[in-house]
Design a protein around this motif. Structure first.
Motif, PDB file in Angstrom:
ATOM      1  N   VAL A   1       0.844  -1.208   0.000  1.00 59.28           N
ATOM      2  CA  VAL A   1       0.000   0.000   0.000  1.00 59.28           C
ATOM      3  C   VAL A   1       0.874   1.250   0.000  1.00 59.28           C
ATOM      4  O   VAL A   1       0.611   2.214  -0.734  1.00 59.28           O
ATOM      5  CB  VAL A   1      -0.946  -0.007   1.216  1.00 59.28           C
ATOM      6  N   ILE A   2       1.918   1.244   0.824  1.00 53.20           N
ATOM      7  CA  ILE A   2       2.842   2.380   0.831  1.00 53.20           C
ATOM      8  C   ILE A   2       3.482   2.546  -0.546  1.00 53.20           C
ATOM      9  O   ILE A   2       3.649   3.665  -1.056  1.00 53.20           O
ATOM     10  CB  ILE A   2       3.920   2.190   1.914  1.00 53.20           C
ATOM     11  N   GLY A   3       3.823   1.425  -1.164  1.00 52.46           N
ATOM     12  CA  GLY A   3       4.423   1.471  -2.494  1.00 52.46           C
ATOM     13  C   GLY A   3       3.482   2.058  -3.532  1.00 52.46           C
ATOM     14  O   GLY A   3       3.908   2.829  -4.403  1.00 52.46           O
ATOM     15  N   VAL A   4       2.203   1.699  -3.469  1.00 52.53           N
ATOM     16  CA  VAL A   4       1.223   2.259  -4.403  1.00 52.53           C
ATOM     17  C   VAL A   4       1.142   3.775  -4.248  1.00 52.53           C
ATOM     18  O   VAL A   4       1.111   4.523  -5.237  1.00 52.53           O
ATOM     19  CB  VAL A   4      -0.165   1.629  -4.178  1.00 52.53           C
ATOM     20  N   PHE A   5       1.125   4.244  -3.005  1.00 51.81           N
ATOM     21  CA  PHE A   5       1.074   5.694  -2.756  1.00 51.81           C
ATOM     22  C   PHE A   5       2.314   6.386  -3.325  1.00 51.81           C
ATOM     23  O   PHE A   5       2.209   7.433  -3.978  1.00 51.81           O
ATOM     24  CB  PHE A   5       0.964   5.959  -1.257  1.00 51.81           C
ATOM     25  N   VAL A   6       3.469   5.801  -3.085  1.00 55.56           N
ATOM     26  CA  VAL A   6       4.718   6.408  -3.558  1.00 55.56           C
ATOM     27  C   VAL A   6       4.753   6.443  -5.080  1.00 55.56           C
ATOM     28  O   VAL A   6       5.092   7.468  -5.694  1.00 55.56           O
ATOM     29  CB  VAL A   6       5.941   5.641  -3.003  1.00 55.56           C
ATOM     30  N   ARG A   7       4.369   5.330  -5.717  1.00 52.52           N
ATOM     31  CA  ARG A   7       4.487   5.246  -7.174  1.00 52.52           C
ATOM     32  C   ARG A   7       3.483   6.141  -7.899  1.00 52.52           C
ATOM     33  O   ARG A   7       3.827   6.790  -8.886  1.00 52.52           O
ATOM     34  CB  ARG A   7       4.305   3.796  -7.640  1.00 52.52           C
ATOM     35  N   TYR A   8       2.234   6.174  -7.409  1.00 54.52           N
ATOM     36  CA  TYR A   8       1.196   6.904  -8.129  1.00 54.52           C
ATOM     37  C   TYR A   8       1.040   8.360  -7.681  1.00 54.52           C
ATOM     38  O   TYR A   8       0.638   9.205  -8.490  1.00 54.52           O
ATOM     39  CB  TYR A   8      -0.154   6.185  -7.981  1.00 54.52           C
ATOM     40  N   CYS A   9       1.329   8.641  -6.426  1.00 55.56           N
ATOM     41  CA  CYS A   9       1.101   9.998  -5.902  1.00 55.56           C
ATOM     42  C   CYS A   9       2.370  10.847  -5.881  1.00 55.56           C
ATOM     43  O   CYS A   9       2.281  12.080  -5.882  1.00 55.56           O
ATOM     44  CB  CYS A   9       0.509   9.929  -4.494  1.00 55.56           C
ATOM     45  N   LEU A  10       3.533  10.230  -5.835  1.00 53.99           N
ATOM     46  CA  LEU A  10       4.781  10.991  -5.783  1.00 53.99           C
ATOM     47  C   LEU A  10       5.604  10.832  -7.067  1.00 53.99           C
ATOM     48  O   LEU A  10       5.964  11.813  -7.716  1.00 53.99           O
ATOM     49  CB  LEU A  10       5.613  10.553  -4.573  1.00 53.99           C
ATOM     50  N   LEU A  11       5.884   9.581  -7.432  1.00 54.49           N
ATOM     51  CA  LEU A  11       6.758   9.350  -8.579  1.00 54.49           C
ATOM     52  C   LEU A  11       6.081   9.679  -9.912  1.00 54.49           C
ATOM     53  O   LEU A  11       6.696  10.286 -10.793  1.00 54.49           O
ATOM     54  CB  LEU A  11       7.234   7.897  -8.588  1.00 54.49           C
ATOM     55  N   LEU A  12       4.813   9.283 -10.078  1.00 53.91           N
ATOM     56  CA  LEU A  12       4.142   9.491 -11.362  1.00 53.91           C
ATOM     57  C   LEU A  12       4.049  10.966 -11.750  1.00 53.91           C
ATOM     58  O   LEU A  12       4.395  11.317 -12.894  1.00 53.91           O
ATOM     59  CB  LEU A  12       2.752   8.844 -11.342  1.00 53.91           C
ATOM     60  N   PRO A  13       3.609  11.871 -10.867  1.00 51.94           N
ATOM     61  CA  PRO A  13       3.589  13.296 -11.266  1.00 51.94           C
ATOM     62  C   PRO A  13       4.977  13.828 -11.628  1.00 51.94           C
ATOM     63  O   PRO A  13       5.113  14.592 -12.595  1.00 51.94           O
ATOM     64  CB  PRO A  13       3.033  14.005 -10.017  1.00 51.94           C
ATOM     65  N   LEU A  14       5.998  13.415 -10.869  1.00 43.93           N
ATOM     66  CA  LEU A  14       7.361  13.866 -11.167  1.00 43.93           C
ATOM     67  C   LEU A  14       7.820  13.331 -12.517  1.00 43.93           C
ATOM     68  O   LEU A  14       8.401  14.069 -13.330  1.00 43.93           O
ATOM     69  CB  LEU A  14       8.313  13.414 -10.062  1.00 43.93           C
ATOM     70  N   ARG A  15       7.541  12.070 -12.791  1.00 46.82           N
ATOM     71  CA  ARG A  15       7.981  11.463 -14.042  1.00 46.82           C
ATOM     72  C   ARG A  15       7.250  12.062 -15.241  1.00 46.82           C
ATOM     73  O   ARG A  15       7.857  12.272 -16.300  1.00 46.82           O
ATOM     74  CB  ARG A  15       7.766   9.946 -13.973  1.00 46.82           C
ATOM     75  N   VAL A  16       5.951  12.333 -15.091  1.00 43.71           N
ATOM     76  CA  VAL A  16       5.207  12.963 -16.184  1.00 43.71           C
ATOM     77  C   VAL A  16       5.765  14.355 -16.461  1.00 43.71           C
ATOM     78  O   VAL A  16       5.910  14.766 -17.621  1.00 43.71           O
ATOM     79  CB  VAL A  16       3.699  13.029 -15.849  1.00 43.71           C
ATOM     80  N   THR A  17       6.100  15.081 -15.395  1.00 46.82           N
ATOM     81  CA  THR A  17       6.694  16.410 -15.559  1.00 46.82           C
ATOM     82  C   THR A  17       8.010  16.335 -16.316  1.00 46.82           C
ATOM     83  O   THR A  17       8.257  17.097 -17.265  1.00 46.82           O
ATOM     84  CB  THR A  17       6.917  17.069 -14.186  1.00 46.82           C
ATOM     85  N   LEU A  18       8.863  15.416 -15.909  1.00 48.28           N
ATOM     86  CA  LEU A  18      10.164  15.276 -16.569  1.00 48.28           C
ATOM     87  C   LEU A  18      10.017  14.810 -18.015  1.00 48.28           C
ATOM     88  O   LEU A  18      10.752  15.266 -18.898  1.00 48.28           O
ATOM     89  CB  LEU A  18      11.037  14.295 -15.789  1.00 48.28           C
ATOM     90  N   ALA A  19       9.059  13.904 -18.260  1.00 53.09           N
ATOM     91  CA  ALA A  19       8.840  13.444 -19.633  1.00 53.09           C
ATOM     92  C   ALA A  19       8.382  14.605 -20.520  1.00 53.09           C
ATOM     93  O   ALA A  19       8.823  14.728 -21.669  1.00 53.09           O
ATOM     94  CB  ALA A  19       7.803  12.324 -19.648  1.00 53.09           C
ATOM     95  N   ALA A  20       7.499  15.439 -19.992  1.00 53.40           N
ATOM     96  CA  ALA A  20       7.040  16.599 -20.757  1.00 53.40           C
ATOM     97  C   ALA A  20       8.192  17.554 -21.045  1.00 53.40           C
ATOM     98  O   ALA A  20       8.325  18.073 -22.167  1.00 53.40           O
ATOM     99  CB  ALA A  20       5.925  17.320 -19.992  1.00 53.40           C
TER     100      ALA A  20
END
Length: 439
Positions: free
Chosen positions: A144-163
């Motif tokens: 559950v902690i991993g899901v929060f980290v991956r979708y709520c923290l890492l995903l927005p950062l990665r989408v920003t960097l990809a853009a």
């Protein structure tokens, strides 16, 4: 409402400023702040906790089934049928072909290469939990902690960097393309490609390890590599620039292609031109003949394989001439599956899977350059290079065409088996006639 909008704008500005200072700026100068390395160490520690919990409940776990469903008998047709009978054709020969047919239906060597690689232990990703049934309470909390980290923290950062990475590539190559040809334009083009690729690698939380850099492809050469994913291009361009070869696309991919070709001598073909093998070969030879142009990057398999095997290399890449620089790419599936099953997932859903994985860990080996030997045809040369890549990357070498991913087996393969059986029957018949005459 205005206050909320102002606060959101400030947070967004701070977010982009932080991404620029910690990721984009170091990418321009090709330096690392060690954030990815620290993150990978944390991942290793987390996976060790998961394995420890599984070991504690080992007696409650059902033994996992082997990835190999059936045990194959690799005896040749001649030996297998000879063991069933002797003499001319017998109806019992059918049993051999039935056995081989059942084996192919249950588990063949080709189609399993177009599905994700099986993992020895669960890596806390929901989509890789198919073969791991027991999950303890503590392991559930970690997940559950991993899901929060991956979708709520890492995903927005990665989408920003990809853009940022894609945007900088389109804008940068478009501006560089307006400059007159010369060393300055080439240097700026390399800088834009390298910087954009480094940003995109960081958008994937990529940890790439390059080996034997003294064998890196040189200008005027041809770089060939095994193919697992569209991000193979980003992985290789992160360490050096290449001239890409491929089919022209539409949409966002087409925008990127049209922008990059203005600054770098990429070779994009229309669909009608791809069918004309002689035209493709001619354009590639013209590129290789200019020793000032970047090395061409080609994936001879022609499709993505799941990084467990290397399938047949198309001979066209080896008919051009010049020096071949083999490169072996091997991804670590523990932190994320880089394989793209284009028949099952679109590019958007694939990128979402990648960006919600833990990280992309990859090893790249630059192999010594090779040239075509005297008396060696293009097929033999391609097989020699393929074998070298398979050995270095620890991959299984298969003779099958990756085109079987979407096409049926060619009639020539069936005819070859029929010819082998006919020759065997004729040979047995001839030997039987000799025995009868001697009697």
């Amino acid at each position: 409402m205005e206050k909320v909008f102002a606060i959101a704008l400030e947070l967004l500005s701070a977010w982009f400023a932080l991404a620029f200072l910690l990721i984009v700026l170091p990418s321009i100068f090709g330096v690392s702040l060690g954030i990815s390395e620290l993150y990978l160490k944390v991942l290793w520690a987390t996976l060790r906790i998961e394995r420890g919990i599984r070991e504690q409940h080992k007696e409650k776990l059902k033994p996992s089934a082997s990835n190999v469903i059936i045990q194959r008998d690799h005896t040749t047709m001649e030996k297998a049928i000879a063991g069933l009978r002797c003499g001319d054709f017998e109806l019992s020969d059918v049993f051999y072909f039935c056995k081989k047919g059942f084996e192919a239906i249950v588990e063949d060597e080709v189609t399993q290469r177009f599905s994700s690689e099986e993992l020895v232990s669960w890596n806390l990703l929901t989509r890789t939990n198919v073969n791991f049934h027991y999950i303890s309470l503590r392991l559930t909390v970690v997940w559950v902690i991993g899901v929060f980290v991956r979708y709520c923290l890492l995903l927005p950062l990665r989408v920003t960097l990809a853009a940022i990475g894609i945007g900088s590539m389109i804008v940068g190559t478009t501006l560089v393309g307006q400059l007159p040809s010369g060393e300055r334009k080439d240097w700026l083009s390399d800088l834009v490609h390298l910087t954009s690729s480094r940003i995109l690698v960081r958008a994937l939380s990529g940890n790439i390890y390059y080996h034997n850099k003294e064998n890196k492809p040189q200008k005027g050469g041809i770089c060939v590599a095994n193919h697992t994913s569209p991000i193979d291009v980003v992985i290789l361009t992160n360490d050096g620039c290449y001239a890409m070869v491929g089919q022209a696309h539409g949409g966002l991919m087409g925008v990127i292609q049209r922008a990059t070709v203005k600054a770098c001598p990429h070779v994009w073909f229309e669909r009608s031109e791809m069918k004309d093998r002689h035209l493709v070969t001619k354009r590639l030879r013209e590129h290789v003949a200019n020793k000032d142009k970047l090395p061409i990057l080609i994936f001879p398999e022609g499709t993505c394989i799941n990084n467990t095997s290397v399938m047949m290399f198309k001979k066209g890449s080896f008919e051009i001439g010049g020096t071949i620089y083999p490169v072996a790419i091997k991804y670590d599936p523990q932190f994320g599956d880089a394989f793209w099953n284009s028949s099952k997932h679109g590019i958007v859903s694939y990128l979402l899977r990648i960006m919600t994985s833990w990280a992309i860990v990859c090893h790249v080996w630059y192999l010594p350059p090779v040239t075509r030997e005297e008396g060696e045809d293009a097929v033999q040369f391609a097989n020699r290079v393929k074998s070298a890549i398979a050995r270095q990357g620890g991959l299984t070498e298969l003779p099958w065409d990756g085109g079987l991913k979407r096409a049926k087996v060619k009639e020539t393969f069936k005819e070859e088996e029929q010819k082998n059986y006919s020759k065997m029957i004729i040979g047995n018949g001839a030997s039987s006639s000799k025995l009868a005459d001697s009697d």
